[in-house]
Design a protein around this motif. Structure first.
Motif, PDB file in Angstrom:
ATOM      1  N   LEU A 159       0.818  -1.211   0.000  1.00  0.00           N
ATOM      2  CA  LEU A 159       0.000   0.000   0.000  1.00  0.00           C
ATOM      3  C   LEU A 159       0.854   1.265   0.000  1.00  0.00           C
ATOM      4  CD1 LEU A 159      -2.647  -1.022   2.684  1.00  0.00           C
ATOM      5  CD2 LEU A 159      -2.998  -0.905   0.215  1.00  0.00           C
ATOM      6  N   LYS A 160       0.282   2.332  -0.509  1.00  0.00           N
ATOM      7  CA  LYS A 160       0.923   3.648  -0.461  1.00  0.00           C
ATOM      8  C   LYS A 160       0.403   4.366   0.793  1.00  0.00           C
ATOM      9  CE  LYS A 160       1.295   4.014  -5.491  1.00  0.00           C
ATOM     10  NZ  LYS A 160       0.885   4.778  -6.693  1.00  0.00           N
ATOM     11  N   ALA A 161       0.915   3.926   1.927  1.00  0.00           N
ATOM     12  CA  ALA A 161       0.434   4.455   3.198  1.00  0.00           C
ATOM     13  C   ALA A 161       1.421   5.478   3.748  1.00  0.00           C
ATOM     14  CB  ALA A 161       0.242   3.330   4.208  1.00  0.00           C
ATOM     15  N   ASP A 162       0.895   6.585   4.246  1.00  0.00           N
ATOM     16  CA  ASP A 162       1.732   7.569   4.918  1.00  0.00           C
ATOM     17  C   ASP A 162       1.890   7.224   6.393  1.00  0.00           C
ATOM     18  OD1 ASP A 162       2.084   9.143   2.656  1.00  0.00           O
ATOM     19  OD2 ASP A 162       0.204  10.193   2.974  1.00  0.00           O
ATOM     20  N   THR A 163       0.892   6.566   6.949  1.00  0.00           N
ATOM     21  CA  THR A 163       0.929   6.216   8.365  1.00  0.00           C
ATOM     22  C   THR A 163       0.103   4.964   8.607  1.00  0.00           C
ATOM     23  OG1 THR A 163       0.410   6.964  10.595  1.00  0.00           O
ATOM     24  CG2 THR A 163      -1.022   7.731   8.845  1.00  0.00           C
ATOM     25  N   TYR A 164       0.467   4.231   9.631  1.00  0.00           N
ATOM     26  CA  TYR A 164      -0.331   3.071  10.042  1.00  0.00           C
ATOM     27  C   TYR A 164      -0.008   2.744  11.488  1.00  0.00           C
ATOM     28  CZ  TYR A 164       4.009   0.577   8.855  1.00  0.00           C
ATOM     29  OH  TYR A 164       5.320   0.163   8.769  1.00  0.00           O
ATOM     30  N   TYR A 165      -0.929   2.049  12.125  1.00  0.00           N
ATOM     31  CA  TYR A 165      -0.673   1.590  13.487  1.00  0.00           C
ATOM     32  C   TYR A 165      -1.379   0.275  13.746  1.00  0.00           C
ATOM     33  CZ  TYR A 165      -5.210   3.693  14.883  1.00  0.00           C
ATOM     34  OH  TYR A 165      -6.540   4.024  15.001  1.00  0.00           O
ATOM     35  N   VAL A 166      -0.871  -0.450  14.743  1.00  0.00           N
ATOM     36  CA  VAL A 166      -1.480  -1.689  15.221  1.00  0.00           C
ATOM     37  C   VAL A 166      -1.712  -1.497  16.718  1.00  0.00           C
ATOM     38  CG1 VAL A 166      -1.264  -4.176  15.485  1.00  0.00           C
ATOM     39  CG2 VAL A 166      -0.227  -3.035  13.501  1.00  0.00           C
ATOM     40  N   ALA A 167      -2.951  -1.699  17.158  1.00  0.00           N
ATOM     41  CA  ALA A 167      -3.302  -1.471  18.567  1.00  0.00           C
ATOM     42  C   ALA A 167      -4.103  -2.657  19.096  1.00  0.00           C
ATOM     43  CB  ALA A 167      -4.097  -0.181  18.719  1.00  0.00           C
ATOM     44  N   PHE A 168      -3.973  -2.910  20.405  1.00  0.00           N
ATOM     45  CA  PHE A 168      -4.691  -4.009  21.050  1.00  0.00           C
ATOM     46  C   PHE A 168      -5.514  -3.475  22.219  1.00  0.00           C
ATOM     47  CE2 PHE A 168      -0.915  -6.082  19.212  1.00  0.00           C
ATOM     48  CZ  PHE A 168      -1.561  -6.990  18.379  1.00  0.00           C
ATOM     49  N   VAL A 169      -6.646  -4.126  22.452  1.00  0.00           N
ATOM     50  CA  VAL A 169      -7.530  -3.740  23.546  1.00  0.00           C
ATOM     51  C   VAL A 169      -6.937  -4.204  24.868  1.00  0.00           C
ATOM     52  CG1 VAL A 169      -9.830  -4.002  24.537  1.00  0.00           C
ATOM     53  CG2 VAL A 169      -9.553  -3.860  22.050  1.00  0.00           C
ATOM     54  N   GLU A 170      -6.815  -3.274  25.816  1.00  0.00           N
ATOM     55  CA  GLU A 170      -6.395  -3.587  27.183  1.00  0.00           C
ATOM     56  C   GLU A 170      -7.363  -2.913  28.140  1.00  0.00           C
ATOM     57  OE1 GLU A 170      -2.345  -2.712  28.023  1.00  0.00           O
ATOM     58  OE2 GLU A 170      -1.542  -4.106  26.525  1.00  0.00           O
ATOM     59  N   GLY A 171      -8.389  -3.642  28.548  1.00  0.00           N
ATOM     60  CA  GLY A 171      -9.423  -3.069  29.422  1.00  0.00           C
ATOM     61  C   GLY A 171     -10.211  -1.995  28.691  1.00  0.00           C
ATOM     62  N   GLU A 172     -10.191  -0.775  29.226  1.00  0.00           N
ATOM     63  CA  GLU A 172     -10.888   0.355  28.608  1.00  0.00           C
ATOM     64  C   GLU A 172      -9.965   1.185  27.723  1.00  0.00           C
ATOM     65  OE1 GLU A 172     -14.157   0.835  28.858  1.00  0.00           O
ATOM     66  OE2 GLU A 172     -14.200  -1.043  30.002  1.00  0.00           O
ATOM     67  N   ASP A 173      -8.747   0.688  27.505  1.00  0.00           N
ATOM     68  CA  ASP A 173      -7.773   1.436  26.714  1.00  0.00           C
ATOM     69  C   ASP A 173      -7.363   0.665  25.469  1.00  0.00           C
ATOM     70  OD1 ASP A 173      -7.687   3.505  28.597  1.00  0.00           O
ATOM     71  OD2 ASP A 173      -6.165   2.448  29.783  1.00  0.00           O
ATOM     72  N   LEU A 174      -6.747   1.401  24.549  1.00  0.00           N
ATOM     73  CA  LEU A 174      -6.093   0.793  23.395  1.00  0.00           C
ATOM     74  C   LEU A 174      -4.593   0.948  23.583  1.00  0.00           C
ATOM     75  CD1 LEU A 174      -7.998   1.768  20.111  1.00  0.00           C
ATOM     76  CD2 LEU A 174      -7.515  -0.523  20.961  1.00  0.00           C
ATOM     77  N   HIS A 175      -3.879  -0.158  23.524  1.00  0.00           N
ATOM     78  CA  HIS A 175      -2.418  -0.106  23.610  1.00  0.00           C
ATOM     79  C   HIS A 175      -1.857  -0.142  22.194  1.00  0.00           C
ATOM     80  CE1 HIS A 175       1.681  -1.857  24.002  1.00  0.00           C
ATOM     81  NE2 HIS A 175       1.731  -0.961  24.971  1.00  0.00           N
ATOM     82  N   PHE A 176      -1.221   0.964  21.797  1.00  0.00           N
ATOM     83  CA  PHE A 176      -0.657   1.061  20.451  1.00  0.00           C
ATOM     84  C   PHE A 176       0.703   0.373  20.438  1.00  0.00           C
ATOM     85  CE2 PHE A 176      -3.915   4.203  20.448  1.00  0.00           C
ATOM     86  CZ  PHE A 176      -4.358   4.267  19.130  1.00  0.00           C
ATOM     87  N   GLU A 177       0.710  -0.838  19.901  1.00  0.00           N
ATOM     88  CA  GLU A 177       1.923  -1.638  19.846  1.00  0.00           C
ATOM     89  C   GLU A 177       2.906  -1.091  18.819  1.00  0.00           C
ATOM     90  OE1 GLU A 177       4.129  -4.947  21.252  1.00  0.00           O
ATOM     91  OE2 GLU A 177       2.174  -4.234  21.904  1.00  0.00           O
ATOM     92  N   LEU A 178       2.360  -0.550  17.727  1.00  0.00           N
ATOM     93  CA  LEU A 178       3.188  -0.011  16.647  1.00  0.00           C
ATOM     94  C   LEU A 178       2.520   1.234  16.088  1.00  0.00           C
ATOM     95  CD1 LEU A 178       5.495  -0.304  14.459  1.00  0.00           C
ATOM     96  CD2 LEU A 178       3.841  -1.621  13.137  1.00  0.00           C
ATOM     97  N   VAL A 179       3.281   2.328  15.990  1.00  0.00           N
ATOM     98  CA  VAL A 179       2.778   3.564  15.377  1.00  0.00           C
ATOM     99  C   VAL A 179       3.846   4.076  14.423  1.00  0.00           C
ATOM    100  CG1 VAL A 179       1.962   5.920  15.734  1.00  0.00           C
ATOM    101  CG2 VAL A 179       1.410   4.151  17.408  1.00  0.00           C
TER     102      VAL A 179
END
Length: 522
Positions: free
Chosen positions: A218-238
């Motif tokens: 893809l021609k992506a300028d930005t991407y992230y991978v996030a996981f649910v931790e309780g009421e939060d999202l933990h951004f593993e990769l940004v």
């Protein structure tokens, strides 16, 4: 959400063998046409000079096409001039054939021209193909209408029909090839990632594969991978415009990512601000402090529940298509399975290291981790304190009140032990009613203080049996040893702490022994 422009340095394209397979039918067609032309010059009535010239030119054309198949493909990427030279020579040869036998060969040379145009567009690119089209158009116009005086409007229209048709031909083939190439990239990416996912047993490996797939496809300028931790999202990769940002946590509520998590459905926006405003979905900025224009988010699902998401964005409008979303859905599905498997694998691995009753490290795992801690401490010139402890008169609890009460005593003790040490310290069940604690970078005074807090906490434990009945409060005896002052390896450290434990028992139990008769001598 802030996003990124990524032009992948690792571009997937047609391999050499694939190029040759694409060209093969065209090469066979050109060979057949040139054999027909050679036969025409040999068996039709022609002057000797024309016959000889026609045969030679046709043979040269065949040789040129053989050269293209076996030599031009390896050279063209390193020497682009080969493509241009091929187009120029092809135009000259076809123009000569047309000139030699205009009336008889006009239809065949048109077919030869069209197939050559297809071949050059596919193999050399649209630049050399346009040069070929220009040269043969000029040559045919000059051959068909050699007298400028008699050229009428209809003649000019007829002459212009070839380049117009050629342009349509070239652009159609170019667009088709781009579309096919893009689909091949997607399929190769999906296949590559699927094979890699199947062997990935760690979540960070899966995240790295997702990142690699996005960069390639893809021609992506930005991407992230996030996981649910309780009421939060933990951004593993940004990732944003060439920069990888530190991991972070944000609340799930009132975010675009939260909407994808909540609904469990993918989203594709090609005008983020307007589309979010229409749907009433708020969004926040992650990464660079600017807003993306194109955005798509795909949930990571496991057991019918969203466990996270993958989001890709661009600072350009209308950058992603429905096909891009479908490809990412396929990748997200495989990634979800891999992540679920990785988590299950880690759970099983962790369970295999734990004592089933107390959930502390089992005997073997404790020793292995202790040896690692000692090696790290030696390299960093730090200490390791070891506490060996044992429940006094534990057999009475089993014999008098039963093994269930005995298990409660063991579990209560393990809970107290874990509550008085850091997460990086080690707590293990040595065997039976005996436990061990390894404290990182602790001296004898600090280890003794920890042991005293554990002993005091045990005095407050209440374990009932039946209704309103409590067993006597358990007491513990403890022995402490320090590395490197008193021992220089795991065996000698354990041996010394164990001897001090039994000395504490000999002195009356419910005591802490950190020095005395049994000392280690280097």
């Amino acid at each position: 959400m802030g996003s990124s422009k990524l032009r992948s340095s690792k571009i997937i394209s047609f391999t050499l063998s694939e190029d040759q397979r694409i060209y093969l039918p065209i090469g066979i067609a050109l060979l057949g046409l040139n054999l027909i032309i050679i036969g025409h010059f040999l068996f039709e009535v022609h002057a000797d000079v024309i016959r000889l010239t026609g045969v030679i030119v046709s043979l040269l054309f065949i040789i040129l096409r053989v050269f293209v198949v076996f030599f031009s493909f390896p050279l063209k990427n390193h020497y682009p001039a080969v493509n241009w030279l091929n187009s120029i020579v092809s135009a000259i040869l076809i123009s000569v054939i047309t000139y030699l036998d205009l009336k008889e060969m006009i239809n065949i040379t048109l077919v030869l021209l069209a197939i050559t145009l297809v071949a050059d567009t596919l193999t050399s690119g649209h630049g050399p193909a346009y040069l070929f089209l220009l040269l043969v158009s000029i040559a045919r116009f000059a051959i068909l209408e050699p007298q400028p005086v008699v050229r009428s409007l209809s003649t000019w229209i007829l002459a212009s029909s070839l380049p117009i048709a050629g342009v349509v031909f070239i652009e159609t083939i170019r667009i088709m090839r781009q579309t096919i190439t893009k689909e091949v990239v997607r399929l190769k990416t999906i296949n590559m990632v699927a094979q890699s996912f199947s062997t990935s047993l760690e979540t960070d490996q899966v995240v790295a594969l997702i990142s690699s797939a996005i960069q390639q496809a893809l021609k992506a300028d930005t991407y992230y991978v996030a996981f649910v931790e309780g009421e939060d999202l933990h951004f593993e990769l940004v990732y944003d415009e060439g920069v990888f940002f530190p991991t972070q946590k944000v609340p799930i509520t009132n975010t675009l990512a939260g909407y994808v998590i909540k609904t469990g459905k993918p989203l594709l926006f090609n005008n983020l601000s307007k589309d979010c405003q229409k749907l009433g979905i708020p969004f926040s900025v992650i990464g660079q402090p600017k807003v993306s224009h194109s955005w798509m988010g795909i949930p990571l699902m496991a057991k019918q529940e969203a466990i996270g998401l993958v989001a890709i964005a661009s600072y350009k409008l209308n950058e992603f298509s429905q096909q891009d979303l479908e490809m990412m859905q396929s990748l997200a599905l495989q990634a979800s399975l891999a992540i679920d498997n990785a988590r299950h694998h880690n759970e099983v691995k962790q369970q295999s290291r734990q004592d089933s009753l107390t959930l502390t490290l089992n005997h073997g795992s404790f020793i292995a981790d202790l040896e690692d801690e000692i090696a790290a401490a030696k390299s960093n010139a730090q200490t390791v304190a070891l506490i060996m402890l044992d429940i006094d008169y534990f057999k009475i609890y089993n014999d008098t009140w039963g093994h269930l009460v005995g298990d409660k005593v063991l579990f209560e003790l393990s809970t107290i032990l874990s509550s008085h040490v850091k997460k990086t310290d080690l707590v293990g069940r040595w065997g039976g009613e005996e436990f061990a604690i390894a404290l990182q970078n602790a001296n004898i005074e600090q280890a003794t203080a920890v042991a005293e807090r554990i002993r005091n906490s045990m005095q407050e434990v209440k374990i009932c049996y039946g209704e309103g009945n409590y067993v006597p409060i358990p007491t513990i005896s403890q022995g402490i040893a320090i590395l490197p002052e008193e021992a220089d390896d795991a065996f000698s450290l354990i041996d010394l702490a164990d001897k001090r434990l039994y000395k504490a028992k000999q002195k009356g139990r419910n005591q802490i022994e950190n020095s005395g008769f049994f000392l280690f001598h280097k």
